[in-house]
Scaffold this active site. Structure first.
Site, PDB file in Angstrom:
ATOM      1  N   PRO A  64       0.826  -1.221   0.000  1.00 51.42           N
ATOM      2  CA  PRO A  64       0.000   0.000   0.000  1.00 51.42           C
ATOM      3  C   PRO A  64       0.855   1.263   0.000  1.00 51.42           C
ATOM      4  O   PRO A  64       0.352   2.344  -0.298  1.00 51.42           O
ATOM      5  CB  PRO A  64      -0.842  -0.114   1.274  1.00 51.42           C
ATOM      6  CG  PRO A  64      -0.265  -1.217   2.067  1.00 51.42           C
ATOM      7  CD  PRO A  64       0.599  -2.047   1.182  1.00 51.42           C
ATOM      8  N   ASP A 116     -11.403  -0.300 -24.273  1.00 55.23           N
ATOM      9  CA  ASP A 116     -11.586  -0.363 -22.821  1.00 55.23           C
ATOM     10  C   ASP A 116     -11.709   1.003 -22.163  1.00 55.23           C
ATOM     11  O   ASP A 116     -11.163   1.979 -22.653  1.00 55.23           O
ATOM     12  CB  ASP A 116     -10.369  -1.012 -22.155  1.00 55.23           C
ATOM     13  CG  ASP A 116     -10.294  -2.481 -22.442  1.00 55.23           C
ATOM     14  OD1 ASP A 116     -11.305  -3.037 -22.867  1.00 55.23           O
ATOM     15  OD2 ASP A 116      -9.210  -3.049 -22.238  1.00 55.23           O
TER      16      ASP A 116
END
Ligand code: JB8
Length: 296
Positions: free
Chosen positions: A89, A169
């Site tokens: 993280p 996309d």
């Protein structure tokens, strides 16, 4: 491409045997090997963790098993050098362009930490990239590795067919994709937008561009600062109402600029700073009362 994954929970990576990634592996478009870090321990308890220097909660992964594992795995193919990726993280954000960069490598090694993470020295010694998949905290790097391996694998040549082309996309153009529809033409009283059934391909392309611009303005306005917009695009963005958070698509009003846009669109004549501070337009609470705790 070769991908090695080192983890204390090899079974956590079993989803890589399924669906798009599993099919790519069975077609030899990618070779994915998972390894149990505890294979490189020597004590009877197969210990991979120890207390953190400096104190504090939790445990830290010891450097020796990681170094032994990585030396061993790297030595399995002396003809190439891997890119070593550590999910954390505290890493730099994983993005579609990061996925594209990793997809150009011919060997990736993912090191899945657990507990409070991996000893910083072995990370410094080995990691080419420390990457975060988002601003939330998982229990370990395994799920982040699943995310990155899937995002990378579907960019490899031959993995995704023309029918599911990746050119269209979300993020391919830096915009969010608009909604998509299939049969029936009317479902539960909701009709498919008429233009999509018109056969006018130029008009359909324009409509899709407008939907993408409107959705991006409402959900991810910061993305609009990163791409080139035509004058026609700018007109669509400027006409897009960004209202108070009613539990739908719209983000809460947080800034004066949004408040001006929202207040103007709502026909409310009041000080935009007041609107920004309250976070809603007009009197009373946000319309329909959003249940989300993100709606302040
Ligand atoms: C311990 O949230 B994450 C993540 C969380 C972690 C570790 C690695 C990644 C290791 N907790 O992406």
């Amino acid at each position: 491409m070769r991908i090695d994954v080192v983890t204390i929970f090899p079974d956590y990576l079993r989803p890589l045997e399924l669906a798009l990634v599993g099919r790519a592996a069975s077609r030899d478009l990618v070779d994915i090997q998972t390894h149990d870090l505890r294979a490189w321990t020597h004590d009877v308890h197969r210990t991979v963790d120890d207390s953190p220097y400096g104190g504090g909660p939790g445990m830290v992964m010891r450097p020796e098993p990681w170094d032994a594992a990585l030396r061993d795995i790297v030595a399995r193919d002396p003809s190439r050098r891997p890119r070593v990726v550590v999910p954390t993280p505290a890493g730099v954000p994983f993005t579609q362009s990061y996925a594209a960069e990793l997809a150009e490598q011919d060997w990736l090694i993912f090191c899945c930490g657990r507990y409070e993470g991996i000893d910083g020295r072995v990370v410094d010694a080995w990691a080419d990239d420390e990457i975060s998949i988002g601003d939330y905290v998982l229990a370990g790097g395994e799920v982040a590795t699943l995310v990155m391996v899937e995002a990378v694998t579907r960019l490899l040549p031959g993995v995704v067919g023309n029918a599911e082309s990746i050119i269209d996309d979300s993020f391919a153009h830096g915009l969010l994709e608009g909604p998509v529809y299939t049969r029936p033409p009317v479902w539960e009283g909701r009709a498919v937008p008429e233009i999509l059934r018109s056969g006018d391909h130029a008009a359909i392309a324009r409509w899709r561009r407008e939907e993408a611009l409107r959705r991006t303005r409402r959900r991810r306005p910061e993305l609009l600062d990163r791409i080139e917009l035509s004058d026609a695009d700018r007109a669509v963005v400027a006409s897009t109402i960004v209202a108070a958070h009613g539990g739908g698509d719209d983000p809460p009003v947080t800034g004066v600029e949004d408040a001006v846009t929202a207040a103007g669109a709502a026909g409310v004549v009041e000080d935009a700073v007041t609107v920004a501070e309250r976070g809603t337009i007009g009197d009373g609470p946000a319309p329909s009362g959003c249940a989300s705790s993100h709606c302040s």
